[in-house]
Write an enzyme that holds these catalytic residues in place. Structure first.
Site, PDB file in Angstrom:
ATOM      1  N   HIS A 120       0.898  -1.192   0.055  1.00 20.78           N
ATOM      2  CA  HIS A 120      -0.239   0.012   0.083  1.00 20.78           C
ATOM      3  C   HIS A 120       0.886   1.235  -0.007  1.00 20.78           C
ATOM      4  CE1 HIS A 120      -2.919   2.971   1.968  1.00 20.78           C
ATOM      5  NE2 HIS A 120      -3.846   1.975   1.590  1.00 20.78           N
ATOM      6  N   ASP A 197       3.497  -4.404   7.674  1.00 29.06           N
ATOM      7  CA  ASP A 197       1.992  -3.795   7.495  1.00 29.06           C
ATOM      8  C   ASP A 197       0.853  -4.756   7.735  1.00 29.06           C
ATOM      9  OD1 ASP A 197      -0.419  -2.440   6.867  1.00 29.06           O
ATOM     10  OD2 ASP A 197       0.438  -1.485   5.097  1.00 29.06           O
ATOM     11  N   GLN A 200      -4.363  -5.112   6.983  1.00 31.11           N
ATOM     12  CA  GLN A 200      -5.332  -6.114   6.559  1.00 31.11           C
ATOM     13  C   GLN A 200      -5.508  -7.532   7.004  1.00 31.11           C
ATOM     14  OE1 GLN A 200      -7.819  -5.197   4.496  1.00 31.11           O
ATOM     15  NE2 GLN A 200      -7.118  -3.260   3.830  1.00 31.11           N
ATOM     16  N   LYS A 223     -10.407  -0.875  10.683  1.00 31.80           N
ATOM     17  CA  LYS A 223     -10.368  -2.041   9.949  1.00 31.80           C
ATOM     18  C   LYS A 223     -10.674  -3.255  10.474  1.00 31.80           C
ATOM     19  CE  LYS A 223      -7.257  -0.254   6.332  1.00 31.80           C
ATOM     20  NZ  LYS A 223      -8.037   0.066   5.021  1.00 31.80           N
ATOM     21  N   CYS A 361      -4.517   2.376  -3.484  1.00 30.47           N
ATOM     22  CA  CYS A 361      -3.533   2.731  -3.122  1.00 30.47           C
ATOM     23  C   CYS A 361      -2.452   1.885  -3.283  1.00 30.47           C
ATOM     24  CB  CYS A 361      -3.903   3.090  -1.656  1.00 30.47           C
ATOM     25  SG  CYS A 361      -5.053   4.487  -1.259  1.00 30.47           S
TER      26      CYS A 361
END
Ligand code: PMP
Length: 403
Positions: A120, A197, A200, A223, A361
Site C-alpha cells: 500500500h 504492515d 489487512q 479495519k 492505493c
C-alpha cells in the site's frame, strides 16, 4: 457456528439504498462497527470524559485507567511481550511514518530499503521520504507471474544486505497472504530491520508479533470493527525506544527548559499531545468483540465465504481475477474484460452493492499487473452468503447491461 447474531450487532448493515438492501463488500476499506463499540465510546463521553495522564482529579484517573487498560488488551491481542511496546497512533499510515522517520540514524547513503511489490502507498511513500533524506535506495521485491512475492528474487536481494525490509502481511488490493514468518526470518538472517504492515491482517487471523518476530507491526482500528482515528504501532522494546519521535510536544517529555528537553520513557515518548482517547476505548471494545468469537470459527467462516466468492466469480465468462488463491484473506480483485472498473462499480452501486474500484492505493502493484485499476470485493465477519448471492445477481445485471 451461526453468524447471524454477529451480523445483527451492526446497525449500518440494515439500511436500504434505491430499494435494495445494502450489500457491503468494502470491509477492506473500512469495517462497520458493532453497537457495543459505539456504546463504549458514547459511555466514555457521557461518564468518563477527561484528558489522560495529566490532572489530579478522579475523572482523569478514571479515563487514564480505561485508556491504559486498552494498552494491555492490545498487548495480549497481538502477543507482545511488554505493554510499553504498544504505541497508540492515529492509524497504520501514521505508525509507518513514525518508524520511517524514527530510523534516520540507522541508515546511510547508498544503503538499501526493500519494499514488497504488493505494498500500500502507506508502506512505500514514508520509505521514499527516508531515502530522500538519507540517500538510501529503495528496491521493490518483485512478484511472480501469479502475483505472489518472488521468493527467489527476494533471496537474491537479501544478498545485497538491506538495512530495512518493509513487508505487507496481507495485500489490501488482492487479498494475498504473504508467508510473513519466512520473509521476516530471511530478513533477520541478514540483520535487516523489519516492519510488517498488518492493516489487512489483524481482523482476519490471529496475530502473534513474537512468533512473526518482526521489529515493527502496524495496523488500524477502523479495519477491525473499531473506530477511525486510532491505530497501533508495535515495536520491539529496544529498537522502539531508539526511534526519533515524529511528533514532539506535551506528554512525551520528562523535563523542558528553553535550552534542553529530556524525553519521557516509552510509551509516552512516542505519544505526544492528547491522544484519541474515546477511539482507543472503542478499539478496546472492538478487541473484546473479536475475542468473544472463537478464532477458529471466525477464520473458517471467512475462508468459506471468500472461496465461495472466488468460485462464483471464476464461473463468469470474460472475468479476469488478479492473484486469486485459496489462501487469500478477505478480498478478491477482478475486472470485466473490456469494461472500465469504475463503470462496473457505479452500476453495482445503483443496486446497493458497495465495492471499491480504482488503484487501491497500490499504484506500483497496478503497474506490475499492467492495469490502471480493478474492482475489489472484500468481506468481514458480518458478511453472509446472501451478500455474495446479491452481489453476483447484480454483477450479472451489469454484464447484461454493458453487452
Ligand atoms: N496498509 C494497508 C495494507 C491498508 O489496507 C491500509 C488502508 N487501506 C493502510 C495501510 C493505511 O491505513 P490507514 O488509512 O488506516 O492509515
Amino acid at each position: 457456528m451461526d453468524f447471524t447474531p454477529v451480523r445483527t450487532q451492526f446497525p449500518t448493515l440494515t439500511q436500504t439504498f434505491n430499494g435494495y438492501p445494502l450489500c457491503y463488500l468494502d470491509t477492506a476499506a473500512t469495517s462497520h462497527k458493532p453497537q457495543r463499540v459505539l456504546n463504549a465510546m458514547t459511555q466514555f463521553y457521557l461518564k468518563n470524559n477527561a484528558n489522560v495522564h495529566r490532572a489530579a482529579h478522579q475523572l482523569s484517573s478514571q479515563a487514564t485507567r480505561q485508556y491504559e487498560a486498552v494498552r494491555d488488551q492490545v498487548m495480549d491481542f497481538i502477543g507482545a511481550q511488554h505493554r510499553e511496546e504498544v504505541i497508540f497512533t492515529h492509524g497504520t499510515t501514521e505508525a509507518i511514518n513514525m518508524v520511517a522517520h524514527g530510523l534516520t540514524q540507522y541508515i546511510d547513503s547508498g544503503e538499501l530499503i526493500l519494499v514488497d511489490s504488493l505494498a500500500h502507498h502507506a508502506n512505500i511513500v514514508p520509505w521514499q521520504v527516508l531515502a530522500k533524506q538519507t540517500g538510501a535506495i529503495i528496491k521493490p521485491i518483485p512478484l511472480t507471474k501469479e502475483g505472489r512475492l518472488d521468493l527467489l528474487a527476494y533471496d537474491a536481494l537479501l544478498k545485497q544486505k538491506p538495512t530495512i525490509v518493509a513487508l505487507s502481511h496481507v495485500s489490501n488490493a488482492l487479498g494475498i497472504l504473504n508467508p510473513i514468518e519466512t520473509l521476516v526470518a530471511k530478513a533477520k538472517a541478514v540483520n535487516a530491520i523489519t516492519l510488517v504492515d498488518g492493516a489487512q491482517a489483524v481482523a482476519h487471523m490471529n496475530i502473534n508479533v513474537q512468533q512473526i518476530d518482526c521489529d515493527f507491526y502496524a495496523f488500524s482500528g477502523h479495519k477491525m470493527y473499531g473506530p477511525t482515528g486510532v491505530g497501533i504501532l508495535y515495536g520491539r522494546l529496544e529498537i522502539l525506544d531508539s526511534l526519533n519521535p515524529l511528533i514532539t510536544g506535551g506528554e512525551m517529555i520528562k523535563s523542558v527548559t528553553f535550552e534542553k528537553t529530556v524525553y519521557n520513557t516509552l510509551p509516552n515518548r512516542l505519544e505526544a499531545g492528547t491522544p484519541p482517547i474515546a477511539e482507543v476505548i472503542g478499539l478496546g471494545e472492538a478487541i473484546a468483540f473479536l475475542n468473544d468469537i472463537p478464532a477458529i470459527e471466525k477464520i473458517y467462516h471467512e475462508k468459506e465465504l471468500l472461496q465461495y466468492l472466488q468460485d462464483q466469480l471464476k464461473a463468469i465468462e470474460g472475468i479476469i481475477l488478479y492473484g486469486a488463491h485459496p489462501d487469500n484473506i478477505g478480498a478478491v480483485a477482478f475486472n470485466l474484460h473490456n469494461e472500465h472498473h469504475q463503470d462496473v462499480g457505479v452500476l453495482l452501486d445503483q443496486q446497493a452493492i458497495a465495492i471499491r474500484c480504482g488503484h487501491h492505493c497500490a499504484m506500483p502493484l497496478m503497474q506490475t499487473l499492467n492495469i490502471k485499476g480493478c474492482c475489489r470485493a472484500s468481506i468481514g465477519i458480518y458478511t453472509n452468503k446472501q451478500d455474495i448471492d446479491c452481489f453476483m445477481t447484480a454483477l450479472n445485471n451489469v454484464i447484461t447491461l454493458l453487452h
